[in-house]
Design a protein around this motif. Structure first.
Motif, PDB file in Angstrom:
ATOM      1  N   LEU A 290      10.865  -2.026  -6.355  1.00  0.00           N
ATOM      2  CA  LEU A 290      10.150  -2.872  -5.547  1.00  0.00           C
ATOM      3  C   LEU A 290       8.688  -2.846  -5.817  1.00  0.00           C
ATOM      4  CD1 LEU A 290       9.775  -3.784  -2.593  1.00  0.00           C
ATOM      5  CD2 LEU A 290       9.386  -1.306  -1.822  1.00  0.00           C
ATOM      6  N   LEU A 291       8.096  -2.134  -6.308  1.00  0.00           N
ATOM      7  CA  LEU A 291       6.547  -2.165  -6.820  1.00  0.00           C
ATOM      8  C   LEU A 291       6.422  -3.348  -7.538  1.00  0.00           C
ATOM      9  CD1 LEU A 291       5.327   1.232  -7.205  1.00  0.00           C
ATOM     10  CD2 LEU A 291       4.711  -0.439  -5.334  1.00  0.00           C
TER      11      LEU A 291
ATOM     12  N   ALA B 236       1.430  -5.567  -8.886  1.00  0.00           N
ATOM     13  CA  ALA B 236       0.234  -4.517  -8.415  1.00  0.00           C
ATOM     14  C   ALA B 236      -0.859  -5.264  -7.934  1.00  0.00           C
ATOM     15  CB  ALA B 236      -0.178  -3.999  -9.767  1.00  0.00           C
ATOM     16  N   SER B 237      -1.207  -6.726  -8.137  1.00  0.00           N
ATOM     17  CA  SER B 237      -2.297  -7.199  -7.733  1.00  0.00           C
ATOM     18  C   SER B 237      -2.092  -7.532  -6.346  1.00  0.00           C
ATOM     19  CB  SER B 237      -2.358  -8.602  -8.370  1.00  0.00           C
ATOM     20  OG  SER B 237      -2.917  -8.372  -9.673  1.00  0.00           O
ATOM     21  N   ALA B 238      -0.922  -7.845  -5.760  1.00  0.00           N
ATOM     22  CA  ALA B 238      -0.817  -8.002  -4.460  1.00  0.00           C
ATOM     23  C   ALA B 238      -0.910  -6.865  -3.507  1.00  0.00           C
ATOM     24  CB  ALA B 238       0.759  -8.604  -4.049  1.00  0.00           C
ATOM     25  N   VAL B 239      -0.374  -5.545  -4.100  1.00  0.00           N
ATOM     26  CA  VAL B 239      -0.490  -4.360  -3.525  1.00  0.00           C
ATOM     27  C   VAL B 239      -1.953  -3.916  -3.497  1.00  0.00           C
ATOM     28  CG1 VAL B 239       0.173  -1.829  -3.506  1.00  0.00           C
ATOM     29  CG2 VAL B 239       1.694  -3.486  -4.265  1.00  0.00           C
ATOM     30  N   HIS B 240      -2.581  -4.010  -4.491  1.00  0.00           N
ATOM     31  CA  HIS B 240      -4.005  -3.904  -4.698  1.00  0.00           C
ATOM     32  C   HIS B 240      -4.806  -4.457  -3.514  1.00  0.00           C
ATOM     33  CE1 HIS B 240      -8.149  -4.436  -6.214  1.00  0.00           C
ATOM     34  NE2 HIS B 240      -8.225  -3.364  -6.384  1.00  0.00           N
ATOM     35  N   GLU B 241      -4.593  -5.869  -3.455  1.00  0.00           N
ATOM     36  CA  GLU B 241      -5.560  -6.568  -2.580  1.00  0.00           C
ATOM     37  C   GLU B 241      -5.123  -6.253  -1.248  1.00  0.00           C
ATOM     38  OE1 GLU B 241      -5.690 -11.339  -1.098  1.00  0.00           O
ATOM     39  OE2 GLU B 241      -4.681 -10.704  -2.941  1.00  0.00           O
ATOM     40  N   HIS B 242      -3.871  -5.688  -0.511  1.00  0.00           N
ATOM     41  CA  HIS B 242      -3.576  -5.314   0.512  1.00  0.00           C
ATOM     42  C   HIS B 242      -4.067  -4.054   0.957  1.00  0.00           C
ATOM     43  CE1 HIS B 242      -0.937  -5.017   4.194  1.00  0.00           C
ATOM     44  NE2 HIS B 242      -0.556  -3.938   3.764  1.00  0.00           N
TER      45      HIS B 242
ATOM     46  N   HIS C 199      -1.463   1.708   2.051  1.00  0.00           N
ATOM     47  CA  HIS C 199      -0.347   1.318   0.816  1.00  0.00           C
ATOM     48  C   HIS C 199       0.141   0.024   1.437  1.00  0.00           C
ATOM     49  CE1 HIS C 199       1.455   1.410  -2.951  1.00  0.00           C
ATOM     50  NE2 HIS C 199       2.351   2.501  -2.631  1.00  0.00           N
ATOM     51  N   LEU C 200       1.067  -0.416   0.785  1.00  0.00           N
ATOM     52  CA  LEU C 200       1.634  -1.525   1.035  1.00  0.00           C
ATOM     53  C   LEU C 200       2.355  -1.659   2.275  1.00  0.00           C
ATOM     54  CD1 LEU C 200       5.053  -2.177  -0.990  1.00  0.00           C
ATOM     55  CD2 LEU C 200       4.077   0.022  -0.518  1.00  0.00           C
TER      56      LEU C 200
END
Length: 353
Positions: A265-266, A271-277, A336-337
């Motif tokens: 899933l990650l 990683a960039s999308a999770v980081h931004e969110h 987190h996401l």
């Protein structure tokens, strides 16, 4: 990078929290696909079916984590805890070797060096760790993100200082990999657990080592650390794995069965999308705290926010359906996401009320 629509649809499909869960720095939530895999693994054991697919999950997880960490899978060992990995490093050092650490870092990164009894363990404030590397420092051991308050170490500065003085680097990624893009290839050794930002069950941890193994001896090695594990079940291992798998510990098979889906899933989200969110939500919380007259611990760019003096409200917030941590008197929220602006505002409203 995932679009917002894809990000949201994936998260909605996988997570159904019954609380405003802002405690990933303690334990991450399990996605639905991980829960299903755990259930299937348990049925395999209960029904007496062959377990070979569970061993295959270990190798798939190793490859998935290697991609997240930016290293070849041959540099990744699958273990059980950061403390166990730290212990292998501690035992590799000669008597009297200096280990430089950050004050009040997480115990698993520190304690094995202290219990050796014959190492020189020197602790300095996190912001001074790079400048404190000196001739004779053998190893710099530090968490990339501090568990207690979310502060980020200046890892590029640590790396350059260590190289300048011939020291090796050991970085605990437990509080960052999964929300912060990382490159473990820039450090000699890194470790992380499975059950926080990687969204997996308890029982697994990864260690990354140099191609030459960095002088480590696989003192905890059993049959799974052999080049041919199934031919190495009896007597001493005659040929250790040619890769970092020689540092593997006996695999918690159910854990890896669930973790496979979490890492998948990650990777799907990125990683960039999770980081931004995550950082956007943390910054929203920081801004709201300031408006309420609270000053969080300075940790720019972190998904973890720690607020001095509010830790005692943790139980009250939990009763209200908001899960955070109390760390040394500080209220710690981790984003987190699966978190939303609604979670942030709900916490701010509770603190204001």
């Amino acid at each position: 990078m995932e679009t917002t629509e894809t990000f949201d649809s994936l998260v909605r499909a996988e997570f159904h929290p019954q609380t405003s869960y802002l405690n990933t720095a303690s334990n991450g939530l399990l996605p639905a696909r991980a829960v299903a895999a755990l259930h299937e693994a348990a049925l395999m054991r209960a029904e007496g079916r062959p377990l070979l697919p569970l061993y295959e999950d270990v190798e798939i997880c190793r490859e998935q984590y290697a991609r997240l960490a930016g290293v070849p899978a041959t540099r990744v060992a699958a273990g059980a805890s950061v403390a166990a990995h730290t212990g292998v490093l501690a035992l590799s050092l000669p008597p009297g070797a200096e280990v430089l650490t950050a004050e009040e870092d997480f115990t698993s990164v520190l304690n094995p060096f202290h219990v050796r009894g014959d190492l020189k363990v020197r602790s300095v404030p996190l912001e001074r760790i790079a400048e404190s590397v000196r001739p004779g420092t053998a190893l710099v051991a530090v968490s990339a993100v501090q568990s207690a308050d979310g502060r980020l170490a200046d890892l590029p500065a640590v790396r350059e200082a260590a190289r300048a003085h011939g020291a090796r680097t050991y970085v605990d990624l437990s509080q960052c990999v999964g929300w912060l893009p990382v490159d473990a290839s820039q450090y000699d050794f890194t470790a992380t657990v499975s059950f926080k930002w990687l969204l997996g069950p308890h029982g697994a941890a990864f260690l990354t080592v140099p191609e030459d193994f960095g002088g480590l001896t696989p003192l905890l090695a059993g049959w799974v650390a052999a080049e041919a594990p199934w031919d190495s079940c009896y007597g001493p291992v005659t040929e250790l794995a040619h890769s970092a798998r020689r540092f593997d510990l006996t695999h918690a098979l159910f854990t890896y069965a669930g973790l496979r889906g979490s890492l998948e899933l990650l990777e799907e989200i990125g990683a960039s999308a999770v980081h931004e969110h995550a950082v956007r939500l943390a910054d929203r919380f920081r801004g709201g705290l300031t408006a309420l007259g609270h000053e969080p611990v300075p940790a720019p760019g972190s998904a973890i926010v720690s607020v001095p003096g509010l830790g005692a409200r943790q139980q009250e917030l939990s009763r209200a359906g908001i899960e955070v941590s109390n760390r040394a008197g500080n209220l710690r929220a981790a984003f987190h996401l699966y978190n939303t602006e609604t979670d942030v505002d709900r916490l701010l409203n509770a603190l204001a009320g």
